[in-house]
Design an enzyme around this catalytic site. Structure first.
Site, short mmCIF file in Angstrom:
data_model
loop_
_atom_site.label_atom_id
_atom_site.label_comp_id
_atom_site.label_asym_id
_atom_site.label_seq_id
_atom_site.Cartn_x
_atom_site.Cartn_y
_atom_site.Cartn_z
N THR A 45 73.47 65.41 36.18
CA THR A 45 74.18 64.43 37.02
C THR A 45 73.77 63.03 36.57
O THR A 45 73.02 62.34 37.26
CB THR A 45 73.83 64.61 38.52
OG1 THR A 45 72.41 64.63 38.66
CG2 THR A 45 74.40 65.88 39.09
N LYS B 57 65.60 64.41 48.57
CA LYS B 57 65.26 64.40 47.15
C LYS B 57 65.35 62.98 46.60
O LYS B 57 64.42 62.50 45.95
CB LYS B 57 66.20 65.34 46.39
CG LYS B 57 66.02 65.35 44.89
CD LYS B 57 64.64 65.81 44.48
CE LYS B 57 64.27 65.46 43.06
NZ LYS B 57 64.72 66.34 42.03
N LEU B 58 66.44 62.30 46.91
CA LEU B 58 66.59 60.92 46.44
C LEU B 58 65.48 60.05 47.02
O LEU B 58 64.87 59.23 46.33
CB LEU B 58 67.94 60.33 46.88
CG LEU B 58 69.20 60.77 46.16
CD1 LEU B 58 70.39 59.96 46.65
CD2 LEU B 58 69.04 60.58 44.67
N ALA B 59 65.22 60.25 48.32
CA ALA B 59 64.23 59.42 49.00
C ALA B 59 62.83 59.67 48.46
O ALA B 59 62.05 58.73 48.28
CB ALA B 59 64.29 59.70 50.50
N CYS C 149 64.91 61.23 36.18
CA CYS C 149 65.14 61.18 37.64
C CYS C 149 65.04 59.81 38.28
O CYS C 149 65.96 59.38 38.97
CB CYS C 149 64.14 62.10 38.34
SG CYS C 149 64.51 63.82 38.08
N PHE C 150 63.89 59.15 38.09
CA PHE C 150 63.62 57.99 38.94
C PHE C 150 64.71 56.93 38.90
O PHE C 150 65.26 56.55 39.93
CB PHE C 150 62.26 57.38 38.59
CG PHE C 150 61.09 58.16 39.14
CD1 PHE C 150 61.29 59.25 39.97
CD2 PHE C 150 59.79 57.80 38.83
CE1 PHE C 150 60.22 59.97 40.48
CE2 PHE C 150 58.70 58.52 39.33
CZ PHE C 150 58.92 59.60 40.14
C1 UDX Z 1 59.88 63.14 39.09
C2 UDX Z 1 59.28 63.59 40.43
O1 UDX Z 1 57.86 63.47 40.37
C3 UDX Z 1 59.69 65.00 40.75
O2 UDX Z 1 59.21 65.37 42.03
C4 UDX Z 1 61.19 65.09 40.71
O3 UDX Z 1 61.61 66.42 40.95
C5 UDX Z 1 61.75 64.60 39.40
O4 UDX Z 1 61.28 63.29 39.12
P1 UDX Z 1 59.28 63.52 36.52
O5 UDX Z 1 60.26 62.44 36.26
O6 UDX Z 1 59.39 64.79 35.76
O7 UDX Z 1 59.34 63.94 38.07
O8 UDX Z 1 57.79 62.98 36.26
P2 UDX Z 1 56.72 62.08 37.09
O9 UDX Z 1 55.41 62.71 36.92
O10 UDX Z 1 57.17 61.83 38.47
O11 UDX Z 1 56.71 60.72 36.26
C6 UDX Z 1 57.82 59.86 36.21
C7 UDX Z 1 57.46 58.59 35.44
O12 UDX Z 1 56.54 57.80 36.18
C8 UDX Z 1 56.81 58.84 34.09
O13 UDX Z 1 57.33 57.95 33.14
C9 UDX Z 1 55.35 58.58 34.34
O14 UDX Z 1 54.65 58.20 33.18
C10 UDX Z 1 55.43 57.45 35.36
N1 UDX Z 1 54.24 57.33 36.22
C11 UDX Z 1 53.86 58.34 37.04
C12 UDX Z 1 53.52 56.14 36.21
O15 UDX Z 1 53.87 55.20 35.50
N2 UDX Z 1 52.44 56.02 37.02
C13 UDX Z 1 52.04 57.01 37.86
O16 UDX Z 1 51.04 56.82 38.59
C14 UDX Z 1 52.76 58.22 37.86
#
Ligand code: UDX
Ligand code: ADP
Length: 449
Positions: A92, A221-223, A277-278
């Site tokens: 998506t 999930k979005l939140a 995701c983010f």
């Molecule tokens: C995220 C959510 O954590 C997960 O619950 C959801 O289902 C999908 O999106 P993901 O994107 O796989 O998961 O990885 P995540 O560990 O959350 O990291 C996302 C980004 O944030 C990465 O680029 C990571 O390096 C960064 N990050 C994470 C930071 O910069 N600082 C932190 O303290 C944690």
């Protein structure tokens, strides 16, 4: 309802690991993961060391279940037909054109997948939204299924968002903080919810399975992702202030995180967050808020993205400034391309942005990531970089496939993914920049400027 056959549409980062774990934990259920992408399915069926997704522990799980009750196939219709339960785990992405371009989720794959189910299904189905979707998507899915599906076939829609994080997916699936299942309040809806609960209960403690209405589940999930990303943007914004004041961002994170009301997680400063995701989910949230006329709320969440863009830009600029704005002829090592450690996924990776900015400032680059292939790096460059045809691309960028061939007598090194193997490199001959905003001219260590 007794579930004998599960079908999952989408064999990606979500569908693959999730179904592998369900198959492992429910040996009496046949789980078929289908995808239109022939190469991806071939890779899932190929040598265990070359699965299309790198995820610690995944190969072992697939090895146990594949061929027993876990199957990967391109025969989408056949799998839909024989399943009582269908998971939708398709992509998506953010819309690139039309209403809501650049923000709203592009639901074309979800729609195509729904139409496929409607066309094929001849018996009742529980259809589960696994992909992250905007709140109230279930309504649209239901409408399509009821309008286009065979008469007499009943479809029950559930929302069961995936909370796994890449790099720790298997552990997250084995020991989830919670499993969220949203369903309709009708008798049939609640029965469907219970059917899905009965699957997870095989390995998830009952108190961790949370049932809600569909809309709460979709929006949670979005939140959740927005709240997590907000913490990163908060700490990253403070890293900029630390650099001005000589406060140490890591000490700050520790001090803040020890307040139990805040907690220590997701306070690690970085070059910016990446991943599939983010950014996508927050933009989606911003769009939803705008759609409902909540402009202040939209602006509030949008700021999380803006700080993330600022952080990436600030990092690249710091390197450029170090060379007084001129990177022509300067050799920079880009260490790490994946968006985080322990994955081969580079979607929205900060490395792509930072490398683009350095390249455009004239740098010659040596790129290395232990899990991202040369082909993926160049495919990211052609997909994300704003100039489609850059002359001298290949003469100024080389992608190494081994750490041993990497030349560390470069003018500067940027550590963009925190792979363990970078921690012991000998950086005595160069200047190192990393997510903490640290400039180290000797070892990869903190605080020496
Ligand atoms: C995220 C959510 O954590 C997960 O619950 C959801 O289902 C999908 O999106 P993901 O994107 O796989 O998961 O990885 P995540 O560990 O959350 O990291 C996302 C980004 O944030 C990465 O680029 C990571 O390096 C960064 N990050 C994470 C930071 O910069 N600082 C932190 O303290 C944690
Ligand atoms: P995610 O990270 O959400 O798992 P991916 O892009 O890795 O996203 O995976 C989504 C998968 O869904 C892709 O492999 C894509 O080919 C597949 N897909 C998309 N639409 C359909 C469809 N209508 N039928 C079958 N597979 C689909």
């Amino acid at each position: 309802m007794q579930i004998k056959n599960i079908c999952c549409i989408g064999a990606g980062y979500v569908g693959g690991p999730t179904m592998a774990v369900i198959a492992l934990k429910c040996p009496d259920i046949k789980v078929t993961v289908v995808d239109l992408n022939i190469d991806r399915i071939a890779a899932w069926n190929g040598p265990i060391e070359n699965l299309p997704i790198y995820e610690p522990g995944l190969a072992q799980v697939v090895n146990k279940a594949r061929g027993r009750n876990l199957f990967f196939s391109t025969e989408v219709d056949k799998a839909i037909d024989s399943a009582e339960m269908i998971f939708m785990a398709v992509n998506t992405p953010t819309k690139t054109e039309g209403e809501g371009a650049g923000m709203a989720a592009d639901l074309r794959y979800v729609e195509a997948c729904t139409k496929n189910i409607a066309r094929v299904a001849k018996t009742d189905k529980i259809v589960i939204e696994k992909s992250t979707l905007p709140v109230r998507t279930a309504e649209k899915i239901k409408e399509i299924l009821n309008k286009q599906g065979s008469s007499g076939v009943h479809f029950e829609i559930l929302s069961n968002p995936e909370f796994l994080a890449e790099g720790t997916a298997i552990q997250d699936l084995f020991k989830s903080d919670r499993v969220l299942i949203g369903g309709d309040s009708s008798e049939k809806g609640q029965k469907a919810v219970q059917t899905l609960v009965n699957i997870y209960i095989k390995w998830i403690p009952k108190e961790k399975i949370l049932t809600t209405n569909v809309w709460s589940s979709e929006l949670s999930k979005l939140a959740s992702n927005a709240m997590l990303a907000q913490r990163i943007s908060s700490i990253n914004s403070l890293s900029a202030l630390c650099e001005k004041t000589r406060a140490d961002i890591e000490e700050l994170s520790k001090a803040i995180g020890m307040d139990h009301r805040i907690g220590p997680h997701f306070l690690k400063t970085s070059v910016g967050f990446g991943g599939s995701c983010f950014q996508k989910d927050i933009l989606n949230l911003v769009y939803l808020c705008k759609f409902y006329g909540l402009h202040e709320v939209a602006e509030y969440w949008h700021q999380v993205i803006k700080i993330n863009d600022y952080q990436k830009k600030r990092f690249a600029q710091k390197i450029i400034d170090h060379f007084s704005g001129d990177l022509n002829g300067k050799k920079i090592a880009i260490l790490g391309w994946a968006f985080k450690v322990n994955t081969n996924d580079s979607r929205e990776s900060p490395a792509i942005y930072v490398a683009e900015k350095l390249f455009k400032a004239g740098a010659i680059m040596e790129i290395y990531d232990p899990m991202v292939s040369k082909e993926s790096v160049f495919s990211d460059i052609s997909f994300y970089w704003e100039v489609s045809k850059i002359k001298d691309l290949k003469s100024r960028i080389s992608v190494n496939d081994s750490l041993t061939t990497l030349d560390l007598s470069v003018d500067a090194a940027a550590i963009l993914t925190e792979w363990d193997e970078f921690k012991n490199l000998d950086f005595s001959k160069t200047i190192v920049f990393d997510g903490r905003g640290v400039v180290s001219s000797s070892k990869y260590s903190i605080g020496k400027g």
